[in-house]
Design a protein around this motif. Structure first.
Motif, PDB file in Angstrom:
ATOM      1  N   THR A 197      -4.649   1.985   2.313  1.00  0.00           N
ATOM      2  CA  THR A 197      -4.563   0.642   1.791  1.00  0.00           C
ATOM      3  C   THR A 197      -5.949   0.271   1.019  1.00  0.00           C
ATOM      4  N   ASN A 250      -1.786  -7.605  -0.708  1.00  0.00           N
ATOM      5  CA  ASN A 250      -1.667  -6.066  -0.173  1.00  0.00           C
ATOM      6  C   ASN A 250      -1.093  -6.530   1.436  1.00  0.00           C
ATOM      7  N   PRO A 287       0.701  -1.141   0.116  1.00  0.00           N
ATOM      8  CA  PRO A 287       0.013   0.159   0.045  1.00  0.00           C
ATOM      9  C   PRO A 287       0.704   1.300  -0.058  1.00  0.00           C
TER      10      PRO A 287
END
Length: 503
Positions: A160, A74, A2
């Motif tokens: 994020t 992520n 992120p």
């Protein structure tokens, strides 16, 4: 990986922002696309020593975990700190090598703990500007400005796919007792609740709070609605992860090297939800070849400096934490005797917190400079001071008061014998003290060899504070005194000889 948000990391600009952007772009080029509904948070701390230890994980194992998680989707990497001092190489470069290695691992932030200030405020500020990630602490205040000290941020706000993740941390209040940092004020850890609420107001969808020890603040912070995950660093015990009603509480000890992995689910609109959490032993992961090579370069430099034989111990030695912080210890006694012999004083004190090797040595072990440097990683000088007998007795009371919590303030004497009654309340545990075989005279004055740290009143020893001590005091480095002591004798046979006993 992120992108970073703007909140809490405003100082992360200019050339540092360019470097960070390049690092993120490079990772993005090799990582596969991730679901916008999932986020992994990897958390670890306390990896100051880069030397491999059997059964323990290290930076190369951590690199494998991060590479795997980033390939899966992520990922945020939150570092709990406690990594810039107490390593062998830190004695030489004040933690600069650790920043170099962490830059490769790309944390999204690092919490600041009391151990990270072991070399003082200015050194920590320098390390912060070498880092490609922000240092975070809301409670470490510069007395000169009334603000968070230079190089630190009160919080971080990270963008994020599942939402904005806020991170705040508090340093242990023991900082100003255990370390010599006169320009620093530590505000109560519980105040990070207000910082967590401020992050919510800035748009944080999920807030992680990192607490440097300070167990007294845990209950209040666990009940704070603005905090979703509370991660506490602890010097003793075992790793713990508890989930309750969507909230997470963790205790990270990291004696053997571990990481927490949290999984959040969300759509980027509603606040993310905790979907899982696990404790990952790093020793069970294969080392990442690239990081292992990077660490190997530093280890090779250490070998050139420290792989020099200086003596042999004819008796076994134990430098594990409990062994040097709860009672008489042969290795600690050897250090205290070396200090007293170097200055030819009436007595000597060494605090158990100065000893950091956490190892056992069999009888007949050949000791090298590396061993001594590992055991005594702080650049502490030893000086001789003159103190009244009553101050020595008061110091021994402070020493006995911290036994149950294995505090590093536990004192090991030379040419002294002390009898404790640990069943008595703290402050009333010293039964008797002798110096050179004679009862301690509270009004007499004794010459004492001390670490300069103790002579400045560190670890709560205000009664040992001496006019001749200062942060820049000239004196012999402790590890140098020990190395010379071993070299002169060739073979030593330290034993438990009754200088500390319990009634």
């Amino acid at each position: 990986m992120p992108n970073r948000g703007n909140g809490g990391v405003g100082r992360f600009s200019g050339w540092r922002a360019v470097l960070a952007a390049c690092a993120v772009a490079a990772l993005g080029a090799v990582a596969p696309a991730a679901s916008a509904a999932e986020l992994s948070i990897v958390f670890t701390s306390t990896m100051a020593d880069i030397e491999p230890v059997e059964g323990e994980g290290g930076l190369a194992n951590l690199a494998t975990l991060l590479r795997t998680k980033r390939a899966e989707g992520n990922t945020l990497f939150l570092h709990g700190g406690a990594s810039l001092t107490a390593g062998v190489l830190s004695t030489f470069d004040r933690g600069a090598h650790m920043i170099d290695l962490l830059n490769e691992l790309q944390p999204d932030m690092m919490a600041v703990t009391k151990r990270d200030l072991g070399f003082g405020k200015d050194e920590l500020t320098l390390r912060s500007y070498e880092a490609r990630f922000p240092f975070v602490s809301a409670t470490t205040i510069d007395r000169n400005t009334g603000k968070v000290m230079e190089g630190l941020e009160p919080s971080a706000l990270l963008d994020t796919p599942v939402g904005r993740i806020g991170v705040v941390s508090a340093i242990s209040p023991d900082l100003t007792v255990q370390y010599i940092v006169p320009d620093i004020e530590v505000r109560p850890p519980a105040m990070i609740a207000a910082e967590a609420r401020a992050l919510r107001a800035q748009g944080a969808d999920y807030v992680v709070a990192i607490l440097d020890n300070a167990p007294e603040a845990v209950e209040a912070l666990r009940g704070e609605p603005a905090i979703d995950a509370l991660l506490q660093l602890s010097a003793t015990g075992k790793d713990v992860l508890e989930a309750d009603k969507g909230k997470l509480f963790g205790v990270h000890v990291n004696v053997k090297g571990s990481a927490f992995v949290l999984r959040l689910d969300g759509d980027g609109k509603a606040p993310p939800a905790l979907a899982g959490a696990a404790i990952v032993p790093l020793a069970g992961l294969p080392p990442d070849p690239a990081m292992e090579k990077r660490v190997g370069v530093y280890l090779a430099r250490l070998s050139e400096l420290l792989d020099i034989t200086i003596g042999t111990t004819a008796t076994p030695l134990d430098t594990r934490r409990a062994a040097v912080r709860t009672g008489e210890n042969a290795f600690a006694s050897l250090i205290a005797d070396a200090m007293r012999g170097h200055f030819n004083t009436d007595a000597a004190f060494i605090n158990g917190g100065n000893i950091r090797g956490n190892r056992q040595y069999e009888a007949g072990t050949v000791l090298t400079r590396r061993d001594i440097q590992r055991e005594l990683p702080f650049r502490d000088t030893i000086i001789a001071v003159t103190l009244p007998g009553k101050a020595l007795r008061e110091a021994l009371e402070v020493s006995a008061a911290g036994v149950e919590n294995q505090k590093g303030s536990f004192l090991h004497p030379s040419n002294m014998a002390v009898v404790y009654d640990l069943k008595q309340p703290a402050g009333s545990r010293v039964v008797s003290v002798t110096v050179g075989g004679k009862p301690l005279d509270p009004d007499a004055r004794y010459s004492v060899a001390l670490p300069n740290y103790l002579a400045q009143g560190g670890d709560g020893y205000g009664m040992l504070k001496s006019p001749g001590a200062s942060s820049g005091a000239s004196g012999k480095l402790l590890w140098e005194i020990m190395a010379q002591h071993l070299t002169d004798r060739g073979t030593v046979s330290p034993r438990i000889d009754g200088r500390i006993t319990e009634r």
